[in-house]
Structures are given as structure tokens and as C-alpha cells.
Design an enzyme around this catalytic site. Structure first.
Site, mmCIF file in Angstrom:
data_model
loop_
_atom_site.group_PDB
_atom_site.id
_atom_site.type_symbol
_atom_site.label_atom_id
_atom_site.label_comp_id
_atom_site.label_asym_id
_atom_site.label_seq_id
_atom_site.Cartn_x
_atom_site.Cartn_y
_atom_site.Cartn_z
ATOM 1 N N LYS A 13 0.834 -1.216 0.000
ATOM 2 C CA LYS A 13 0.000 0.000 0.000
ATOM 3 C C LYS A 13 0.865 1.261 0.000
ATOM 4 C CE LYS A 13 -1.944 -1.220 3.904
ATOM 5 N NZ LYS A 13 -1.252 -2.499 4.179
ATOM 6 N N ARG A 172 -0.484 -8.619 13.453
ATOM 7 C CA ARG A 172 -1.057 -7.626 12.530
ATOM 8 C C ARG A 172 -1.871 -8.316 11.434
ATOM 9 N NH1 ARG A 172 4.462 -4.829 11.425
ATOM 10 N NH2 ARG A 172 3.396 -3.683 9.782
HETATM 11 P P1 ADP Z 1 2.283 -1.830 3.251
HETATM 12 O O1 ADP Z 1 2.292 -0.308 3.174
HETATM 13 O O2 ADP Z 1 1.082 -2.437 2.590
HETATM 14 O O3 ADP Z 1 2.466 -2.338 4.663
HETATM 15 P P2 ADP Z 1 4.822 -1.602 1.807
HETATM 16 O O4 ADP Z 1 4.432 -0.815 0.619
HETATM 17 O O5 ADP Z 1 5.585 -0.903 2.873
HETATM 18 O O6 ADP Z 1 3.535 -2.364 2.440
HETATM 19 O O7 ADP Z 1 5.639 -2.868 1.297
HETATM 20 C C1 ADP Z 1 6.284 -3.760 2.216
HETATM 21 C C2 ADP Z 1 7.677 -4.106 1.689
HETATM 22 O O8 ADP Z 1 7.552 -4.923 0.521
HETATM 23 C C3 ADP Z 1 8.506 -2.888 1.299
HETATM 24 O O9 ADP Z 1 9.836 -3.088 1.740
HETATM 25 C C4 ADP Z 1 8.417 -2.836 -0.232
HETATM 26 O O10 ADP Z 1 9.628 -2.347 -0.793
HETATM 27 C C5 ADP Z 1 8.173 -4.298 -0.606
HETATM 28 N N1 ADP Z 1 7.224 -4.428 -1.728
HETATM 29 C C6 ADP Z 1 6.124 -3.672 -1.974
HETATM 30 N N2 ADP Z 1 5.488 -4.079 -3.094
HETATM 31 C C7 ADP Z 1 6.200 -5.155 -3.562
HETATM 32 C C8 ADP Z 1 6.073 -6.032 -4.693
HETATM 33 N N3 ADP Z 1 5.065 -5.893 -5.553
HETATM 34 N N4 ADP Z 1 7.000 -7.008 -4.834
HETATM 35 C C9 ADP Z 1 8.018 -7.148 -3.943
HETATM 36 N N5 ADP Z 1 8.195 -6.367 -2.862
HETATM 37 C C10 ADP Z 1 7.309 -5.376 -2.673
HETATM 38 P P1 AMP Z 2 0.734 0.590 9.339
HETATM 39 O O1 AMP Z 2 1.791 1.641 9.178
HETATM 40 O O2 AMP Z 2 -0.479 0.854 8.507
HETATM 41 O O3 AMP Z 2 1.286 -0.814 9.159
HETATM 42 O O4 AMP Z 2 0.234 0.691 10.843
HETATM 43 C C1 AMP Z 2 1.112 0.458 11.942
HETATM 44 C C2 AMP Z 2 0.301 0.292 13.222
HETATM 45 O O5 AMP Z 2 -0.399 1.518 13.521
HETATM 46 C C3 AMP Z 2 -0.798 -0.774 13.188
HETATM 47 O O6 AMP Z 2 -0.308 -2.081 13.476
HETATM 48 C C4 AMP Z 2 -1.761 -0.252 14.261
HETATM 49 O O7 AMP Z 2 -1.271 -0.519 15.571
HETATM 50 C C5 AMP Z 2 -1.699 1.258 14.049
HETATM 51 N N1 AMP Z 2 -2.689 1.726 13.060
HETATM 52 C C6 AMP Z 2 -2.435 2.329 11.847
HETATM 53 N N2 AMP Z 2 -3.562 2.636 11.207
HETATM 54 C C7 AMP Z 2 -4.581 2.232 12.019
HETATM 55 C C8 AMP Z 2 -5.995 2.252 11.908
HETATM 56 N N3 AMP Z 2 -6.612 2.757 10.811
HETATM 57 N N4 AMP Z 2 -6.726 1.754 12.937
HETATM 58 C C9 AMP Z 2 -6.142 1.257 14.031
HETATM 59 N N5 AMP Z 2 -4.809 1.186 14.201
HETATM 60 C C10 AMP Z 2 -4.022 1.666 13.207
#
Ligand code: ADP
Ligand code: AMP
Length: 215
Positions: A13, A172
Site C-alpha cells: 500500500k 497484525r
Molecule cells: P504496506 O504499506 O502495505 O504495509 P509496503 O508498501 O511498505 O507495504 O511494502 C512492504 C515491503 O515490501 C517494502 O519493503 C516494499 O519495498 C516491498 N514491496 C512492496 N510491493 C512489492 C512487490 N510488488 N514485490 C516485492 N516487494 C514489494
Molecule cells: P501501518 O503503518 O499501517 O502498518 O500501521 C502500523 C500500526 O499503527 C498498526 O499495526 C496499528 O497498531 C496502528 N494503526 C495504523 N492505522 C490504524 C488504523 N486505521 N486503525 C487502528 N490502528 C491503526
């Protein structure tokens, strides 16, 4: 345009939101980023959220919806919003409707990044970001072009999230399955949900999202 990127932790995301910000001048509204900033600044919200986040559980609906409402109020009405990590519960989805309504906005797309859970632990434990501009990287899937130097801003400082460890990731993911995935039907009845293969490479995921936005 207002869109939600939905998917479990590590689905991509944040990565995709950063690309949409660069290409379309939209704004990324990540409640995770807002909460981490609050923790760092030691605000009352940060003090409440810190232990919950470290455990991988969800922060209260009231806190995150207030953060989103404040951000939207501070944004120009012509700037598109990308909701990243919000809403995560049905109560948040209901609040978002009211918040958008009060700003004369409506949701255009809910884009679900469909991923294989087995890949998520590796994605998350390998994730790091530039400490200066926040650009996301991965130990295996997206290293900086020049080792140790951020591609975007040239900084040599990087950081990792304290909750990006295997144990917390499992909690998570369980939270996602139990509380977040069930909100999809809420949007499906409006006919605005699209699914994208989040296991494809990052550029293919971006292309699929852009095709949806250009529809
Ligand atoms: P989210 O915001 O959904 O938690 P991230 O965008 O931070 O996920 O992605 C998690 C990790 O996976 C990051 O280190 C990113 O560089 C990597 N990543 C994201 N999309 C892909 C993909 N399509 N293929 C491989 N690695 C990815
Ligand atoms: P994220 O950066 O989206 O992976 O979020 C990191 C952590 O922040 C999560 O594991 C939750 O503890 C908290 N958090 C982020 N967004 C939310 C949300 N919309 N509702 C509740 N907790 C959240």
C-alpha cells in the site's frame, strides 16, 4: 479522486501510494505514518498508541478517525486523497463516509491488493525507509541504486520500524483478517471495489492501479 488502498501489512500500500503521489500529485493519508509521528513527538495520542502499535494491535477508532478528519480539513479540496491503512474496521469505514461527506468528497475506488500471506513476513522483515524523505526500500526487492544512499533525496540515514518483526507481523495479519477484511462487503455493495494482484512486481502493480484510476 479519493481512493482506499486495502490489503494486509506488507501488501504494498505504502509503496504504491508513494508512486501515485509522485505521478498524480495526490496526497497519501497513512494513519500508520501519522501515529508514528505522534509517538516520536510524544503527543498524548502518541503516548496512548505506542504500546498498542508495538503489540501489532489496533489503535482506537476514535483516535485514527480524528487524525484523518484533521488531515482532510487541512487539505485543498482539489487534491485527491489516497487512504493507506485506513479504514481498518467497520466503525472506521462508517466514520470515513461521514468525514468525506462533510468535506464534499466521495470515494471513487477501493483497490484491494491481493497477496499471498506467506510472502508478507519476508516483505515486512526486509522493509526499511529513508530516515529523511521516507522513501520505502526492501533488502531484497528494492535496494537503493547506490548502496547506502537514498535514490530520492541522497540521504545516507535509513530506519526500520520496531513493529516489523515476525511475531508482531503475525498479530497484525490476524487483526487484518478479523477486523479489516470484513469491511470489503461494505464497499462491494457500492460497486467500487477492484482487485489487483499484489504479488506481481511493483511496476506491474502500479500499472494495474493506474488502469483502474483511468477507467
Ligand atoms: P504496506 O504499506 O502495505 O504495509 P509496503 O508498501 O511498505 O507495504 O511494502 C512492504 C515491503 O515490501 C517494502 O519493503 C516494499 O519495498 C516491498 N514491496 C512492496 N510491493 C512489492 C512487490 N510488488 N514485490 C516485492 N516487494 C514489494
Ligand atoms: P501501518 O503503518 O499501517 O502498518 O500501521 C502500523 C500500526 O499503527 C498498526 O499495526 C496499528 O497498531 C496502528 N494503526 C495504523 N492505522 C490504524 C488504523 N486505521 N486503525 C487502528 N490502528 C491503526
Amino acid at each position: 479522486m479519493n481512493i482506499i488502498l486495502l490489503g494486509p501489512p506488507g501488501a504494498g500500500k505504502g509503496t504504491q501510494a508513494q508512486r501515485l503521489v509522485e505521478r498524480f500529485g495526490m496526497r497519501q493519508l497513512s494513519t500508520g505514518d501519522m501515529l508514528r509521528a505522534a509517538v516520536k513527538a510524544g503527543t498524548p495520542v502518541g503516548l496512548k498508541a505506542k504500546a498498542v502499535m508495538e503489540a501489532g494491535e489496533l489503535v482506537s477508532d476514535e483516535i485514527v478517525s480524528a487524525l484523518i478528519s484533521d488531515e482532510l480539513a487541512a487539505m485543498g479540496s482539489d487534491v485527491g486523497a489516497i487512504f493507506d491503512g485506513y479504514p481498518r474496521t467497520e466503525a472506521q469505514a462508517v466514520s470515513l463516509e461521514a468525514i468525506l461527506d462533510s468535506h464534499g468528497r466521495k470515494l471513487d475506488h477501493v483497490i484491494e491488493l491481493d497477496v499471498d500471506e506467506d510472502a508478507l513476513v519476508e516483505r515486512i522483515t526486509g522493509r526499511f525507509t529513508c530516515a529523511s524523505c521516507g522513501k520505502g526500500y526492501h533488502d531484497r526487492f528494492e535496494r537503493p541504486e547506490k548502496e547506502g544512499v537514498c535514490d530520492k533525496c541522497g540521504s545516507t540515514e535509513f530506519k526500520r520500524r520496531p513493529d516489523d518483526n515476525e511475531e508482531t507481523v503475525r498479530t497484525r495479519m490476524a487483526e487484518y483478517r478479523a477486523k479489516t477484511a470484513p469491511i470489503l462487503p461494505f464497499y462491494e455493495k457500492n460497486g467500487i471495489v477492484s482487485r489487483v494482484d499484489g504479488m506481481a512486481d511493483m511496476d506491474a502493480v502500479t500499472a494495474a492501479i493506474e488502469a483502474i484510476l483511468n477507467r
